[in-house]
Design a protein around this motif. Sequence first.
Motif, PDB file in Angstrom:
ATOM      1  N   ALA A  54       0.831  -1.212   0.000  1.00  0.00           N
ATOM      2  CA  ALA A  54       0.000   0.000   0.000  1.00  0.00           C
ATOM      3  C   ALA A  54       0.863   1.258   0.000  1.00  0.00           C
ATOM      4  CB  ALA A  54      -0.961   0.004   1.189  1.00  0.00           C
ATOM      5  N   GLY A  55       1.977   1.187  -0.737  1.00  0.00           N
ATOM      6  CA  GLY A  55       2.856   2.337  -0.822  1.00  0.00           C
ATOM      7  C   GLY A  55       3.483   2.746   0.494  1.00  0.00           C
ATOM      8  N   GLY A  56       3.647   1.778   1.399  1.00  0.00           N
ATOM      9  CA  GLY A  56       4.222   2.059   2.716  1.00  0.00           C
ATOM     10  C   GLY A  56       3.182   2.274   3.797  1.00  0.00           C
ATOM     11  N   ARG A  57       1.926   2.411   3.404  1.00  0.00           N
ATOM     12  CA  ARG A  57       0.884   2.694   4.398  1.00  0.00           C
ATOM     13  C   ARG A  57       0.630   1.510   5.324  1.00  0.00           C
ATOM     14  NH1 ARG A  57      -2.856   6.080   6.152  1.00  0.00           N
ATOM     15  NH2 ARG A  57      -5.018   5.423   6.450  1.00  0.00           N
ATOM     16  N   ASP A  80      12.316  -3.848  -0.314  1.00  0.00           N
ATOM     17  CA  ASP A  80      11.791  -3.780  -1.675  1.00  0.00           C
ATOM     18  C   ASP A  80      12.646  -2.878  -2.543  1.00  0.00           C
ATOM     19  OD1 ASP A  80       9.075  -5.200  -2.083  1.00  0.00           O
ATOM     20  OD2 ASP A  80       8.872  -4.276  -0.110  1.00  0.00           O
ATOM     21  N   SER A  81      12.580  -3.107  -3.861  1.00  0.00           N
ATOM     22  CA  SER A  81      13.310  -2.266  -4.805  1.00  0.00           C
ATOM     23  C   SER A  81      12.759  -0.841  -4.773  1.00  0.00           C
ATOM     24  CB  SER A  81      13.194  -2.835  -6.219  1.00  0.00           C
ATOM     25  OG  SER A  81      11.837  -2.826  -6.644  1.00  0.00           O
ATOM     26  N   ASP A  82      13.541   0.086  -5.311  1.00  0.00           N
ATOM     27  CA  ASP A  82      13.085   1.466  -5.389  1.00  0.00           C
ATOM     28  C   ASP A  82      11.809   1.523  -6.222  1.00  0.00           C
ATOM     29  OD1 ASP A  82      12.982   4.201  -6.900  1.00  0.00           O
ATOM     30  OD2 ASP A  82      14.326   4.549  -5.191  1.00  0.00           O
ATOM     31  N   PRO A  83      10.717   2.105  -5.686  1.00  0.00           N
ATOM     32  CA  PRO A  83       9.439   2.076  -6.406  1.00  0.00           C
ATOM     33  C   PRO A  83       9.441   2.869  -7.699  1.00  0.00           C
ATOM     34  CG  PRO A  83       9.292   3.492  -4.473  1.00  0.00           C
ATOM     35  CD  PRO A  83      10.608   2.776  -4.381  1.00  0.00           C
ATOM     36  N   GLY A  84      10.375   3.804  -7.829  1.00  0.00           N
ATOM     37  CA  GLY A  84      10.423   4.614  -9.040  1.00  0.00           C
ATOM     38  C   GLY A  84      11.341   4.080 -10.112  1.00  0.00           C
ATOM     39  N   THR A  85      12.501   3.584  -9.690  1.00  0.00           N
ATOM     40  CA  THR A  85      13.527   3.171 -10.652  1.00  0.00           C
ATOM     41  C   THR A  85      13.699   1.666 -10.776  1.00  0.00           C
ATOM     42  OG1 THR A  85      15.303   3.188  -9.002  1.00  0.00           O
ATOM     43  CG2 THR A  85      14.800   5.289 -10.109  1.00  0.00           C
ATOM     44  N   GLY A  86      13.246   0.923  -9.779  1.00  0.00           N
ATOM     45  CA  GLY A  86      13.467  -0.521  -9.774  1.00  0.00           C
ATOM     46  C   GLY A  86      14.832  -0.928  -9.279  1.00  0.00           C
ATOM     47  N   VAL A  87      15.680   0.043  -8.924  1.00  0.00           N
ATOM     48  CA  VAL A  87      17.013  -0.265  -8.411  1.00  0.00           C
ATOM     49  C   VAL A  87      16.896  -1.093  -7.137  1.00  0.00           C
ATOM     50  CG1 VAL A  87      19.087   0.723  -7.353  1.00  0.00           C
ATOM     51  CG2 VAL A  87      18.137   1.728  -9.446  1.00  0.00           C
ATOM     52  N   ASP A  89      19.891  -2.470  -5.132  1.00  0.00           N
ATOM     53  CA  ASP A  89      21.259  -2.755  -4.720  1.00  0.00           C
ATOM     54  C   ASP A  89      21.381  -2.642  -3.204  1.00  0.00           C
ATOM     55  OD1 ASP A  89      21.088  -0.027  -4.295  1.00  0.00           O
ATOM     56  OD2 ASP A  89      22.523   0.513  -5.874  1.00  0.00           O
ATOM     57  N   GLY A  90      22.600  -2.692  -2.708  1.00  0.00           N
ATOM     58  CA  GLY A  90      22.801  -2.628  -1.268  1.00  0.00           C
ATOM     59  C   GLY A  90      22.337  -1.316  -0.665  1.00  0.00           C
ATOM     60  N   ASP A  91      22.589  -0.214  -1.361  1.00  0.00           N
ATOM     61  CA  ASP A  91      22.136   1.085  -0.850  1.00  0.00           C
ATOM     62  C   ASP A  91      20.620   1.128  -0.743  1.00  0.00           C
ATOM     63  OD1 ASP A  91      24.711   2.033  -0.634  1.00  0.00           O
ATOM     64  OD2 ASP A  91      24.689   3.068  -2.562  1.00  0.00           O
ATOM     65  N   ARG A  92      19.943   0.545  -1.726  1.00  0.00           N
ATOM     66  CA  ARG A  92      18.482   0.539  -1.678  1.00  0.00           C
ATOM     67  C   ARG A  92      17.991  -0.307  -0.505  1.00  0.00           C
ATOM     68  NH1 ARG A  92      13.915   2.723  -1.023  1.00  0.00           N
ATOM     69  NH2 ARG A  92      12.284   1.144  -1.005  1.00  0.00           N
ATOM     70  N   VAL A  93      18.645  -1.437  -0.237  1.00  0.00           N
ATOM     71  CA  VAL A  93      18.246  -2.260   0.910  1.00  0.00           C
ATOM     72  C   VAL A  93      18.351  -1.448   2.195  1.00  0.00           C
ATOM     73  CG1 VAL A  93      18.928  -4.219   2.359  1.00  0.00           C
ATOM     74  CG2 VAL A  93      18.730  -4.504  -0.113  1.00  0.00           C
ATOM     75  N   MET A  94      19.420  -0.692   2.352  1.00  0.00           N
ATOM     76  CA  MET A  94      19.591   0.106   3.562  1.00  0.00           C
ATOM     77  C   MET A  94      18.535   1.204   3.661  1.00  0.00           C
ATOM     78  SD  MET A  94      21.831  -1.335   5.290  1.00  0.00           S
ATOM     79  CE  MET A  94      23.363  -2.274   5.351  1.00  0.00           C
ATOM     80  N   ARG A  95      18.197   1.840   2.527  1.00  0.00           N
ATOM     81  CA  ARG A  95      17.145   2.862   2.554  1.00  0.00           C
ATOM     82  C   ARG A  95      15.791   2.231   2.865  1.00  0.00           C
ATOM     83  NH1 ARG A  95      19.684   4.527  -2.122  1.00  0.00           N
ATOM     84  NH2 ARG A  95      17.916   3.825  -3.404  1.00  0.00           N
ATOM     85  N   SER A  96      15.546   1.073   2.273  1.00  0.00           N
ATOM     86  CA  SER A  96      14.297   0.366   2.533  1.00  0.00           C
ATOM     87  C   SER A  96      14.186   0.018   4.014  1.00  0.00           C
ATOM     88  CB  SER A  96      14.233  -0.909   1.680  1.00  0.00           C
ATOM     89  OG  SER A  96      12.987  -1.554   1.794  1.00  0.00           O
ATOM     90  N   TRP A  97      15.304  -0.442   4.592  1.00  0.00           N
ATOM     91  CA  TRP A  97      15.349  -0.757   6.022  1.00  0.00           C
ATOM     92  C   TRP A  97      15.027   0.482   6.865  1.00  0.00           C
ATOM     93  CZ3 TRP A  97      15.475  -3.879  10.054  1.00  0.00           C
ATOM     94  CH2 TRP A  97      16.017  -3.405  11.250  1.00  0.00           C
ATOM     95  N   GLU A  98      15.644   1.607   6.527  1.00  0.00           N
ATOM     96  CA  GLU A  98      15.410   2.841   7.288  1.00  0.00           C
ATOM     97  C   GLU A  98      13.961   3.294   7.177  1.00  0.00           C
ATOM     98  OE1 GLU A  98      18.296   5.396   5.548  1.00  0.00           O
ATOM     99  OE2 GLU A  98      19.996   4.455   6.590  1.00  0.00           O
TER     100      GLU A  98
END
Length: 302
Positions: A54-57, A80-87, A89-98
């Motif tokens: 639900a987009g994070g909701r 999850d992968s970046d919702p806009g770019t599909g990236v 990688d490891g940086d995305r995993v850390m952002r997703s975690w945060e």
Amino acid sequence: MPDQQGRRVPGLDRPLQPLTVGTSALGADPGDEALAEMMVSGRLRQLDTSNNYAGGRSETLIGAALKQAPDGVTVFSKADSDPGTGVFDGDRVMRSWEETTSRLGVETLPIYHLHDPMTITVSEAMARGGAVPALVALREQGLVGAIGIAVGGGTMVEDYIRTDAFDAVLTHNRYTLVDRRAEEILRLAAERDMTVFNAAPFGGGILGGSPRHATRYGYRRVSPEFAAHVERLRALCERWGITLAAAALHFSLAEPRVHSTVVGVTSAERLAQLESLADTVIPDGFWADLAALGSPPPSPID
């Protein structure tokens, strides 16, 4: 519900429960705050969510409800992968975690899954700077108790399991009354003593009594042969005085290689129904009659 001794998971201070409430639809409706509160205060207080539900909701509503919840609520989530770019990688995993921990209002999670890494190959995920090394780093830092792989389609799940990097696996729509395609996943996971989550025991609704999904399994239209097999199952359940939904749920709950069954809940009514289904007693003779029906026809999903 079967009286099973719950599996112990690193980072989880209580045994794993045999039922997990899936929250992929939580947050789709404006009034879902009340449903989130019921999920964390009711009897089944082990929840599965993800960064992109639900987009994070979904995570936001769970986090708000957790502030008022009693102790004893367990939440699993997924990168999850970046919702806009599909990236992915490891940086995305850390952002997703945060993003996830901020929404949930927690500092650690007992299990954190790599979720549907369809935009990358297994080799890319495993490479330096990739998604899997980032998950491993979170585990080594004590921010997650265990890391898992949750992906549908083809043999990607098996490929990730064979890397031996993961502690847990979540399979979806692949081990039900009418589908045994997860046998290889269960075999590989058992060899590695992995924690196994079996999601969607109702096959997208056809085994749960949903008229809207009566002609579809895993969201795809079924063949006449498959539909006929489901009807034979329904008739068998009626002879034993149980519902098809109860049999479908307990088929997963009774499998010793499955440690928790994940069932998506979309309303307060569905949550109450799930509790009732869990309490259903399945007569021992039913399983022998089920086996006598023979192997189900091929399902419509890969």
